[in-house]
Scaffold this motif. Sequence first.
Motif, PDB file in Angstrom:
ATOM      1  N   GLY A 517       0.732  -1.165  -0.085  1.00 24.31           N
ATOM      2  CA  GLY A 517       0.044  -0.015  -0.063  1.00 24.31           C
ATOM      3  C   GLY A 517       0.886   1.178  -0.314  1.00 24.31           C
ATOM      4  N   TYR A 518       0.274   2.344   0.398  1.00 26.59           N
ATOM      5  CA  TYR A 518       1.066   3.608   0.205  1.00 26.59           C
ATOM      6  C   TYR A 518       0.354   4.782   1.085  1.00 26.59           C
ATOM      7  N   ILE A 519       1.033   5.657   1.833  1.00 24.55           N
ATOM      8  CA  ILE A 519       0.442   6.739   2.321  1.00 24.55           C
ATOM      9  C   ILE A 519       0.105   7.794   1.178  1.00 24.55           C
ATOM     10  N   GLY A 520      -1.265   8.092   1.197  1.00 20.34           N
ATOM     11  CA  GLY A 520      -1.549   9.031   0.203  1.00 20.34           C
ATOM     12  C   GLY A 520      -1.337  10.448   0.560  1.00 20.34           C
ATOM     13  N   ALA A 521      -1.296  11.080  -0.712  1.00 24.29           N
ATOM     14  CA  ALA A 521      -1.126  12.574  -0.435  1.00 24.29           C
ATOM     15  C   ALA A 521      -2.453  13.189   0.021  1.00 24.29           C
ATOM     16  N   ARG A 538       4.823  13.019  -0.250  1.00 25.12           N
ATOM     17  CA  ARG A 538       6.376  13.401  -0.363  1.00 25.12           C
ATOM     18  C   ARG A 538       6.732  14.280   0.797  1.00 25.12           C
ATOM     19  N   ASP A 539       5.928  14.847   1.753  1.00 23.80           N
ATOM     20  CA  ASP A 539       6.394  15.651   2.573  1.00 23.80           C
ATOM     21  C   ASP A 539       6.536  14.994   3.960  1.00 23.80           C
ATOM     22  N   ILE A 540       6.673  13.933   4.159  1.00 21.96           N
ATOM     23  CA  ILE A 540       6.658  13.034   5.229  1.00 21.96           C
ATOM     24  C   ILE A 540       7.880  12.274   5.457  1.00 21.96           C
ATOM     25  N   ASN A 541       8.486  12.253   6.772  1.00 18.68           N
ATOM     26  CA  ASN A 541       9.702  11.336   7.130  1.00 18.68           C
ATOM     27  C   ASN A 541       9.203  10.021   7.868  1.00 18.68           C
ATOM     28  N   ILE A 542       9.081   8.889   6.930  1.00 19.40           N
ATOM     29  CA  ILE A 542       8.605   7.585   7.357  1.00 19.40           C
ATOM     30  C   ILE A 542      10.021   7.142   8.123  1.00 19.40           C
ATOM     31  N   GLU A 543       9.730   6.615   9.425  1.00 15.50           N
ATOM     32  CA  GLU A 543      10.671   6.162  10.412  1.00 15.50           C
ATOM     33  C   GLU A 543      10.857   4.579  10.201  1.00 15.50           C
ATOM     34  N   SER A 544       9.707   3.952  10.115  1.00 12.43           N
ATOM     35  CA  SER A 544       9.825   2.460   9.848  1.00 12.43           C
ATOM     36  C   SER A 544       8.301   2.010   9.772  1.00 12.43           C
TER      37      SER A 544
END
Length: 630
Positions: A517-521, A538-544
């Motif tokens: 899946g993906y994190i939607g805009a 595109r404006d987020i920092n995924i840690e894990s």
Amino acid sequence: MALLCFCLSACSLVKLKEESKTFYSSTVLAGHVSSADAWDKPVVVAAYTRRNGRLEIAHYTVLHEAGGYELIVQKGDYALFAFGDANGNLTLDAGEPVGEYGAAPVRATGTGSLVSLDVVISAAAQSALPRGTSVAARASAKTHSTQVGAIARLDDPLLSAESGRRGYWAPVDFFKEVGGNIYFLEEYDARKTPVLFVHGAAGSPQDWSYFLKHLDRSRYQPWIFYYPSGSSLDSMSYLLYWKLSNLQRRHHFDRLYLTAHSMGGLVVRSFLADYGDQFPAAKLFVTLSTPWGGDALADQGVAYSPAVIPSWNDVRAGGRYVQTLFRKPLPRQLDYYLMFGHGGRYSLLRPASNDGTITLSSQLRSDAQSEARRVFGYDEDHVGILSLPQVFAQYAALLKAADRRDGDGRSAGKGNLRVAFSYARPDETPASAPVLVLTPVDAARDAARDATRERIVLPVSTRDSGRELGPFPPGVYNVGLMARAFKTTPASTQVTIGAGGIPDLNFELTPQGVLSGYIGADVTSADNPAGSFRGGRRDINIESIVLTNGTDRREIAPSRDTRDRTLEAYVAGQDYLFKSFFSFVGLKEGRYELTINVAGYPPYTRTYDVVPGKYGYLTPIDLTAPNQAH
């Protein structure tokens, strides 16, 4: 066209408001229907709900053969079914194959698209759908096919100017009753080059009558993209991509020319900019009277009209769509030519030089001119340009020039590949067809090159197993086969293409559990209208991202690799995270808890049921409501 709204009656304005409201609160459901048995007759696909024990059809469509479908529904939970309709009565009769999508309902969020809702039909299927189930609720129930490549006649009322205008003023009704499709005017012929024609606002396939009458049908086969032009252009660009990808899967065409009038040019350019890398067959793009700079009247219509057609928002000169239209270049292999008209007269609404509808400055936007190999101008109005002999004569010359550049011997200097694939469990009928992935070895080794622009992704179907595929550019490739919810053995094979013989490859597909899946805009519904594709954030920092079921724990973290290796990672059986997209593969059957940790947000946690060989869709994950069930 925008100011015409002020001349509409009160009843028409109420209807237009309802249309717009419905459009922005709808979701398009899309997928493929495949058959476990030999079935070459029509197929009915429907989304439905149950109320007080009664089955209520939200939307249905008819396909002339198994393949891709699209349905449009309001926000809510729906079940999906498909059945073969041998006698065309829109009713599930004894002996006809049937299938349903999954065990859980599909949740439509009221925006965008949900894809990969694939259904397998079988005469032996155990279905809860009773025989006698029918979608023919009224005598005027539609029976024409919305499956891509359906044969149509240009004089069919379905393709008429009146019908096209309805697609502009009532896009949702049009999509429900007519659909959006690429029609053929003759059976597919691999010896001829397809030429796709795309109409403009309030247009129809009949706008192209002069071109189609004079087109050299011994060399070219006309395809017509017919769509509700009142819809958002993002939605129609994505629909064009969906339709062409289905055609590519079926026919593997290796050359395609695209021709668009007016607003159709905006739709096609968006398609080429966003998805053109997946269509190396696209060699030529010609536009006529396209409003590259938008239309100031649309700005006024959106600002002052009591009812707004969705496409007006995109044609606005000052709107997001027009302002970002040239953010991506056209594909490198494509030749673009711009044709414009300047035969309009002065008026209070069009004081500047124009073609009667679009100003000259909009047609000749500098971004568009800089992309064009040549620009051609004609003393003709917006509609008349489509039936001017001088225009078609120049257009025919451009077709022939494209033929010469690409070479009549299209296979010269190229090679083919033969790929056979089978399923480890013969009784396992996959809902989704595989894709063949060819990655040039040099590109894969060279970190400085973008392998995603070099690799070839070819959709294939079960009928392609054992057949020659190609032609492909000569070279050394790592070749793999990807099928959702299946593991491929071997993962990939290195072959040399174009050096004499035809490589023979064999793959075996084994069911495996997959969760992706993906994190939607973070967008509003107006930015993600029905039928559009919602991109990743595109404006987020995924840690894990962590997946666990108590005995198995997986964790993936961001990589420094700037190249998208999603397909290669899947084929290699590796869990993978790229930007906001993630994929876990090789899972055992069971219930899993997914946890996404993003800097500045509470953890997103939700449970999913995973079944090997069954690929479930995921709606784009919204971090603003991290624990809210979809």
